[in-house]
Design an enzyme around this catalytic site. Structure first.
Site, short mmCIF file in Angstrom:
data_model
loop_
_atom_site.label_atom_id
_atom_site.label_comp_id
_atom_site.label_asym_id
_atom_site.label_seq_id
_atom_site.Cartn_x
_atom_site.Cartn_y
_atom_site.Cartn_z
N GLN A 16 0.63 -1.64 0.04
CA GLN A 16 0.25 -0.44 0.41
C GLN A 16 0.66 1.17 0.15
OE1 GLN A 16 -2.23 -1.50 3.01
NE2 GLN A 16 -4.31 -1.26 1.82
N HIS A 27 3.27 5.81 5.29
CA HIS A 27 4.61 5.23 4.91
C HIS A 27 4.40 4.35 4.23
CE1 HIS A 27 4.48 3.21 9.16
NE2 HIS A 27 4.88 1.77 8.18
N HIS A 29 4.12 0.62 2.83
CA HIS A 29 4.22 -0.71 3.44
C HIS A 29 4.05 -1.88 3.09
CE1 HIS A 29 1.28 0.69 5.33
NE2 HIS A 29 0.21 -0.36 5.22
N HIS A 31 2.11 -5.66 3.53
CA HIS A 31 1.55 -6.87 4.79
C HIS A 31 1.96 -7.95 4.01
CE1 HIS A 31 -0.99 -3.69 6.79
NE2 HIS A 31 -0.92 -2.54 5.09
#
Length: 96
Positions: A16, A27, A29, A31
């Site tokens: 994302q 920020h 990141h 997943h």
């Protein structure tokens, strides 16, 4: 290697970058979502679950306003460079 490490048989990787991509923390990141057969009736429901989890976190932090980014940094414990390097090394091993 990645799947057994996280207790799944497959993984969904979600990156994302920006609010339109679902980013709620300011920020970029990634997943790593361990997956198992039958964990969701429809495969893409995993993304709805991610959205629901973000909304729940916003409510818990009193940030219910639509579109307001979560400030999870206020709850995050600073990690040392050594801790981050150890995590990166472990993930690098799992991805190789």
């Amino acid at each position: 290697r990645l799947e057994p490490h996280f207790g799944g048989t497959s993984c969904t990787l979600a990156i994302q970058d920006g609010p339109q991509a679902g980013q709620t923390v300011p920020h970029v990141h990634v997943h790593v979502l361990p997956r198992r057969a039958g964990d969701f009736e429809q495969n893409d429901e995993v993304y709805d679950a991610m959205d629901d989890a973000s909304k729940g976190a916003a409510e818990a932090l009193g940030q219910e306003a639509a579109g307001k980014p979560l400030d999870l940094d206020q709850e995050r414990r600073p990690r040392t460079r050594e801790e981050m390097a150890a995590e990166a090394a472990e993930l690098r091993r799992l991805f190789s």
